[in-house]
Enzyme design. Structure first.
Site, PDB file in Angstrom:
ATOM      1  N   ARG A 178       0.799  -1.230   0.000  1.00  0.00           N
ATOM      2  CA  ARG A 178       0.000   0.000   0.000  1.00  0.00           C
ATOM      3  C   ARG A 178       0.834   1.283   0.000  1.00  0.00           C
ATOM      4  O   ARG A 178       0.310   2.364  -0.219  1.00  0.00           O
ATOM      5  CB  ARG A 178      -0.945   0.001   1.211  1.00  0.00           C
ATOM      6  CG  ARG A 178      -2.221  -0.784   0.918  1.00  0.00           C
ATOM      7  CD  ARG A 178      -3.233  -0.581   2.001  1.00  0.00           C
ATOM      8  NE  ARG A 178      -2.941  -1.382   3.185  1.00  0.00           N
ATOM      9  CZ  ARG A 178      -3.393  -1.101   4.391  1.00  0.00           C
ATOM     10  NH1 ARG A 178      -4.136  -0.030   4.601  1.00  0.00           N
ATOM     11  NH2 ARG A 178      -3.082  -1.880   5.416  1.00  0.00           N
ATOM     12  N   LYS A 211       9.167  -0.774   2.710  1.00  0.00           N
ATOM     13  CA  LYS A 211       8.385   0.078   3.623  1.00  0.00           C
ATOM     14  C   LYS A 211       9.188   0.592   4.811  1.00  0.00           C
ATOM     15  O   LYS A 211       9.135   1.775   5.131  1.00  0.00           O
ATOM     16  CB  LYS A 211       7.149  -0.682   4.111  1.00  0.00           C
ATOM     17  CG  LYS A 211       6.325   0.137   5.084  1.00  0.00           C
ATOM     18  CD  LYS A 211       4.926  -0.402   5.269  1.00  0.00           C
ATOM     19  CE  LYS A 211       4.898  -1.644   6.104  1.00  0.00           C
ATOM     20  NZ  LYS A 211       3.502  -2.060   6.392  1.00  0.00           N
TER      21      LYS A 211
END
Ligand code: UD1
Ligand code: CA
Length: 524
Positions: free
Chosen positions: A86, A93
């Site tokens: 996402r 991340k």
């Protein structure tokens, strides 16, 4: 920077009590100290090296134990193998930054500050950037690869080799939950010290959807139910699993290995450890944390939320240490920012990594600072840009639209307006006039400009490097200096002024005549 800047330097990095800690893996002592915990060293006008910092976590130094307390050894396993889909990013991340430091760096930092002896990080496949970062930021930490994403328990077990060496406490941390504090880790460990085998960090979620719910019976934690498996009444529970967990070294490894694949999702859930531990007659407890502290980052929006939280904390710490922030919400700090007492930061100031400011400085609005050492009693901005290697000595003034890069500015020197000083040194008390440029780049290489003490550089001068201006020299305004100027000399390097008496009147008369011939004034 002057010595006076040394004593009261506020460390914003990991707000924590000044207690001696155990450091993991000697935090890279041999390396050039960039962005390390560091008490600000007085850097006496040395031609600053400063890259803008390798972004290492600020890690505690000392290695002593509180007298009387039997020391419990600890292993931290940091889960960082998630893909972070996402985030929609080419960067793993956990490498996204909060306060200028990768999120993983925050977690490594809190682990080290908490006196954890061994740190293992579980990384995904193709996580070279993460491995490199770990090797640099905490050389003693080991990386383990989880090739397939089969769940949180599976991830912990990727580091199962670590269980071969006993530890009293095993902490499971998430690389994408960067704000967890040392105080919270210490609460979890205290619970273990009191005899718990599984300690879960819980929080009250304003919107619990998606989190594992803590199922309690008569004040005991009996299970954690993941969203998918929760009944409607369980879904109504707002007490949630933050993800962070502490396990006793005695029971933890065996319990972890006994976790079975979740039938519905096909993953190994770390959260199943709670029911398993209860079945085995072990003690399971929950410890509550503030929801803000356990914020997990899955998207850019959550990254911005974590940044806001972190900034709020850092600003508070700065103010508590004696720094005036006139409009705190508009001042941005980095993980290694150090600011002395009685320094005033006006609204809208950005500080990237590697900024150190001494006591009693004023940073005026809209200044952008990065990799800069600023001594006490200085005045910077408004609209100043200090880039890596800017080293500003006591009492110097850097004014509006002045850019300084890889340059030392001596005590009391002034560059008040519209100037570029790059790859240069400016001696004490020198005055750099508006519009002065050090021409440091010839299209192939960078060259230095050395300006002595007490030099006066007139406005709009171009100093073409390499060039040296001796002490006390005087550069006439508008000069283009290509050759060295000796001490106390006057250098004028511009077209000579020609004066023609009465010529202006003659020009005016000629123009007036022309206008009369045409019969009107020229159109605008
Ligand atoms: C997990 C918890 C949930 C909790 C929530 C808090 C489980 C089963 N669920 O859910 O109870 O409320 O965190 O945010 O533990 N990871 C790996 N390898 C994997 C899977 C995950 O390294 O195979 C890492 C991720 O990078 C991440 C962390 O573990 O840092 C959590 O994983 P994630 O998939 O986000 O867990 P949630 O489903 O959110
Ligand atoms: Ca998550």
């Amino acid at each position: 920077m002057s010595k006076s800047a040394k004593p009261a330097v506020a460390k914003l990095a990991v707000a924590k009590p000044a207690v001696a800690k155990l450091a993991v893996a000697k935090p890279a002592v041999a390396k050039p100290a960039v962005a390390k915990p560091a008490v600000a060293k007085p850097a006496v006008a040395k031609p600053a090296v400063a890259k803008p910092s390798v972004a290492k976590p600020s890690v505690a130094k000392a290695a002593t134990v509180k007298p009387g307390a039997a020391r419990r050894t600890a292993l931290a396993i940091i889960l960082a193998a998630g893909e972070g889909t996402r985030m929609k990013s080419a960067l793993p991340k956990v490498m996204h930054r909060v306060g200028g430091l990768p999120m993983l760096g925050h977690v490594l930092g809190v682990a080290a500050a908490s006196g954890i002896d061994r740190v293992a990080v579980v990384v995904g496949a193709k996580a070279d950037a993460v491995r490199e970062y770990i090797a640099d930021a905490m050389p003693g930490a080991r990386a383990y690869e989880q090739t397939e994403q089969l769940g949180t328990a599976h991830a912990v077990l990727a580091a199962r080799k670590e269980f071969d060496t006993a530890a009293d406490d095993i902490l499971v941390l998430y690389g994408d939950t960067p704000l967890v504090s040392e105080a919270t880790l210490s609460k979890l460990r205290k619970a273990l010290a009191k005899g718990a085998d599984v300690v879960v960090l819980g929080f009250r979620a304003p919107n619990p959807t998606g989190y594992g719910r803590l199922i309690e019976e008569k004040g005991r934690l009996v299970a954690i139910r993941e969203e998918n498996d929760a009944s409607p009444s369980e879904k109504a529970i707002d007490y949630c699993n933050a993800g962070v967990m502490a396990l006793s070294g005695e029971a933890g490894p065996r319990l972890l290995k006994s976790i079975k694949r979740n039938a519905a999702k096909g993953e190994f859930y770390l959260t199943d450890i709670v029911e398993l531990a209860n079945k085995a007659g072990k003690t399971v407890v929950a410890v509550e944390a503030n929801a803000r502290e356990v914020l997990g980052v899955n998207s850019r929006a959550e990254l911005a939320m974590a940044e806001a939280q972190w900034q709020a904390r850092a600003r508070k710490a700065a103010m508590a240490a004696g720094v005036t922030l006139i409009a705190p919400d508009t001042v941005y700090l980095s993980h290694d920012t150090k600011i002395g007492r009685d320094t005033i930061i006006e609204p809208n100031v950005w500080m990237g990594p590697g900024v150190t400011i001494g006591d009693g400085a004023v940073i005026h609005s809209f200044s952008h600072l990065e990799g800069a050492r600023i001594a006490g009693g200085t005045r910077i901005g408004p609209f100043a840009r200090l880039r890596p290697g800017a080293d500003i000595a006591t009492g110097a003034h850097i004014g509006n639209f002045v850019e300084v890069k890889n340059a030392t500015i001596g005590e009391g020197a002034k560059a008040n307006h519209l100037t570029y000083i790059g790859d240069a040194s400016v001696g004490a008390g020198s005055n750099i006039g508006a519009g002065t440029i050090t021409c440091n780049y010839d299209g192939f290489a960078k060259h230095r400009t050395e300006i002595g003490a007490g030099v006066f550089v007139g406005s709009n001068s171009a100093l073409v490097a390499p060039v040296k201006i001796g002490d006390g020299a005087y550069i006439a305004a508008g000069s283009t200096i290509t050759e060295d100027v000796e001490a106390n000399a006057l250098a004028i390097a511009r077209g000579k002024q020609v004066a023609k008496p009465g010529a202006a009147s003659k020009i005016r008369a000629r123009i007036t005549r022309k206008i009369k011939q045409v019969g009107n004034t020229p159109k605008q």
